[in-house]
Scaffold this motif. Sequence first.
Motif, mmCIF file in Angstrom:
data_model
loop_
_atom_site.group_PDB
_atom_site.id
_atom_site.type_symbol
_atom_site.label_atom_id
_atom_site.label_comp_id
_atom_site.label_asym_id
_atom_site.label_seq_id
_atom_site.Cartn_x
_atom_site.Cartn_y
_atom_site.Cartn_z
ATOM 1 N N PRO A 91 -4.254 -58.018 10.760
ATOM 2 C CA PRO A 91 -5.039 -57.918 9.546
ATOM 3 C C PRO A 91 -5.415 -56.474 9.288
ATOM 4 N N ALA A 92 -5.813 -56.116 8.137
ATOM 5 C CA ALA A 92 -6.466 -54.869 7.790
ATOM 6 C C ALA A 92 -5.917 -54.065 6.623
ATOM 7 N N ALA A 93 -6.702 -53.001 5.895
ATOM 8 C CA ALA A 93 -6.207 -51.892 5.051
ATOM 9 C C ALA A 93 -6.796 -51.630 3.695
ATOM 10 N N VAL A 94 -6.891 -50.278 3.205
ATOM 11 C CA VAL A 94 -7.340 -50.096 1.840
ATOM 12 C C VAL A 94 -6.527 -49.073 1.107
ATOM 13 N N VAL A 95 -6.668 -49.232 -0.204
ATOM 14 C CA VAL A 95 -5.859 -48.399 -1.066
ATOM 15 C C VAL A 95 -6.163 -46.943 -0.831
ATOM 16 N N GLY A 96 -7.327 -46.538 -1.086
ATOM 17 C CA GLY A 96 -7.595 -45.124 -0.996
ATOM 18 C C GLY A 96 -8.277 -44.727 0.287
ATOM 19 N N THR A 97 -8.519 -45.639 1.193
ATOM 20 C CA THR A 97 -9.228 -45.318 2.422
ATOM 21 C C THR A 97 -8.272 -44.826 3.482
ATOM 22 N N ILE A 98 -8.532 -43.693 4.051
ATOM 23 C CA ILE A 98 -7.680 -43.144 5.094
ATOM 24 C C ILE A 98 -7.910 -43.906 6.383
ATOM 25 N N ALA A 99 -6.822 -44.212 7.101
ATOM 26 C CA ALA A 99 -6.947 -44.946 8.357
ATOM 27 C C ALA A 99 -7.832 -44.177 9.319
ATOM 28 N N LEU A 100 -8.788 -44.872 9.910
ATOM 29 C CA LEU A 100 -9.719 -44.219 10.815
ATOM 30 C C LEU A 100 -9.055 -43.945 12.147
ATOM 31 N N ALA A 101 -9.162 -42.748 12.630
ATOM 32 C CA ALA A 101 -8.566 -42.395 13.919
ATOM 33 C C ALA A 101 -9.413 -42.962 15.035
ATOM 34 N N LEU A 102 -8.771 -43.733 15.926
ATOM 35 C CA LEU A 102 -9.482 -44.310 17.053
ATOM 36 C C LEU A 102 -9.346 -43.449 18.297
ATOM 37 N N THR A 103 -8.410 -42.501 18.247
ATOM 38 C CA THR A 103 -8.221 -41.600 19.375
ATOM 39 C C THR A 103 -8.282 -40.181 18.858
ATOM 40 N N GLY A 104 -8.070 -39.272 19.699
ATOM 41 C CA GLY A 104 -8.103 -37.876 19.298
ATOM 42 C C GLY A 104 -6.812 -37.433 18.659
ATOM 43 N N GLU A 105 -5.721 -38.275 18.687
ATOM 44 C CA GLU A 105 -4.444 -37.868 18.138
ATOM 45 C C GLU A 105 -4.244 -38.462 16.755
ATOM 46 N N SER A 106 -3.633 -37.642 15.817
ATOM 47 C CA SER A 106 -3.308 -38.188 14.522
ATOM 48 C C SER A 106 -2.029 -38.998 14.624
ATOM 49 N N THR A 107 -2.734 -39.457 14.815
ATOM 50 C CA THR A 107 -1.727 -40.454 15.202
ATOM 51 C C THR A 107 -0.666 -40.628 14.096
ATOM 52 N N ALA A 120 -2.774 -42.470 12.048
ATOM 53 C CA ALA A 120 -3.950 -41.805 11.501
ATOM 54 C C ALA A 120 -3.590 -41.083 10.213
ATOM 55 N N GLY A 121 -4.421 -41.220 9.202
ATOM 56 C CA GLY A 121 -4.202 -40.578 7.917
ATOM 57 C C GLY A 121 -3.520 -41.458 6.898
ATOM 58 N N ASP A 122 -3.007 -42.612 7.318
ATOM 59 C CA ASP A 122 -2.318 -43.520 6.397
ATOM 60 C C ASP A 122 -3.278 -44.167 5.404
ATOM 61 N N THR A 123 -2.769 -44.468 4.227
ATOM 62 C CA THR A 123 -3.461 -45.318 3.267
ATOM 63 C C THR A 123 -2.485 -46.397 2.834
ATOM 64 N N VAL A 124 -3.004 -47.517 2.361
ATOM 65 C CA VAL A 124 -2.130 -48.598 1.916
ATOM 66 C C VAL A 124 -1.273 -48.135 0.748
ATOM 67 N N SER A 125 -1.860 -47.368 -0.153
ATOM 68 C CA SER A 125 -1.103 -46.918 -1.317
ATOM 69 C C SER A 125 0.060 -46.017 -0.905
ATOM 70 N N ALA A 126 -0.144 -45.151 0.086
ATOM 71 C CA ALA A 126 0.929 -44.281 0.544
ATOM 72 C C ALA A 126 2.023 -45.080 1.246
ATOM 73 N N ILE A 127 1.618 -46.048 2.043
ATOM 74 C CA ILE A 127 2.591 -46.904 2.737
ATOM 75 C C ILE A 127 3.413 -47.682 1.719
ATOM 76 N N ALA A 128 2.747 -48.245 0.701
ATOM 77 C CA ALA A 128 3.453 -49.004 -0.341
ATOM 78 C C ALA A 128 4.433 -48.117 -1.085
ATOM 79 N N SER A 129 3.991 -46.913 -1.445
ATOM 80 C CA SER A 129 4.858 -45.990 -2.175
ATOM 81 C C SER A 129 6.085 -45.621 -1.357
ATOM 82 N N ALA A 130 5.889 -45.413 -0.063
ATOM 83 C CA ALA A 130 7.004 -45.046 0.805
ATOM 84 C C ALA A 130 8.054 -46.141 0.902
ATOM 85 N N HIS A 131 7.641 -47.400 0.711
ATOM 86 C CA HIS A 131 8.570 -48.528 0.785
ATOM 87 C C HIS A 131 9.031 -49.000 -0.584
ATOM 88 N N GLY A 132 8.620 -48.289 -1.646
ATOM 89 C CA GLY A 132 9.073 -48.626 -2.981
ATOM 90 C C GLY A 132 8.497 -49.921 -3.540
#
Length: 324
Positions: free
Chosen positions: A18-34, A134-146
């Motif tokens: 489950p999870a995700a938002v359009v303009g919300t950047i994925a929260l980093a749970l570790t120190g790496e950007s993931t 880390a840094g992903d948004t749903v809108s960016a993921i959707a755009s990348a997959h067309g």
Amino acid sequence: MRRLPSPTLPARATVIWPAAVVGTIALALTGESTAHATPPAPLAALPPAPATLGQIPVLASAADAPATHTVEPGDTVWDIAQRYGLDVAALQAANGLAADSVIRPGQVLILGGAAPQPATPAPEPAQVTYEVTAGDTVSAIASAHGISTDAVLSANGLTRDSIIYPGEVLRIPSAAAPGPASAGPALAPGLDAEQSENARLIIRIGRELGVSDRGILIALGTAMQESWLRNLDWGDRDSLGLFQQRPSTGWGTPEQILDRERSIRVFYGGPADPNGSDTRGLLDITGWEDLPYADAAQAVQISAYPDRYAQWEQPATTWLAVLG
């Protein structure tokens, strides 16, 4: 690129989180950007009906249709509907079929008011998934997959208030079924028009520079890993373009990096490198031809996740065969 990685497209899988938002950047749970068989034999029980050469025999009315029809090689939903005088949409609805559903020999279709009979289910289509970094948004993921943002949200039971986290795996619904074939450029398997165009450019420039097929395969896979084969105007830190090159580490100005031809030539490097000796491209690495695929890509990119390039070696081989 002497940087932390940009978002990655993983191989097909079936795990769904489950999870995700359009303009919300994925929260980093570790120190790496993931992709014809012989047409089906006429059914002996059907009464004769007027037909001309090339037409499918049809019943006098839908009332004469049997309760079910067992699909034979060469059958289509349209053929079956015409044969029994049925509406195509009604036949699809009675059997839970979508416009792009595939029917298979042996499958039993319900034609009328008889009780449903067991049908041979079509195999489940392979699910495409994406692991959030880390840094992903749903809108960016959707755009990348067309596909649309709402399509990704709906496929994962999310709302525009949902938050996605690094490590979560999102289901990526299929893009709309392609329309009739056109005279446009060919698309490579798994790539849309934009990605295929960029892959074709990487191949063309590689050929111009005399790069071997293996070098071109490495460039294709690297660009897919770094940017989904898209000329992104964003990325981790100041990373940009097809290969997520960074102005701050000498790969050029933002405008130069977003020039696709230039960035591709810089990735290849060698005597024709627009950056000269300021950066090191693939052809500048001693013995790169003998390195494992992922190691050769990593030698240029200096990624925090060097093993991820390996997943694109086989797909890149297919893209080169189709587009090259």
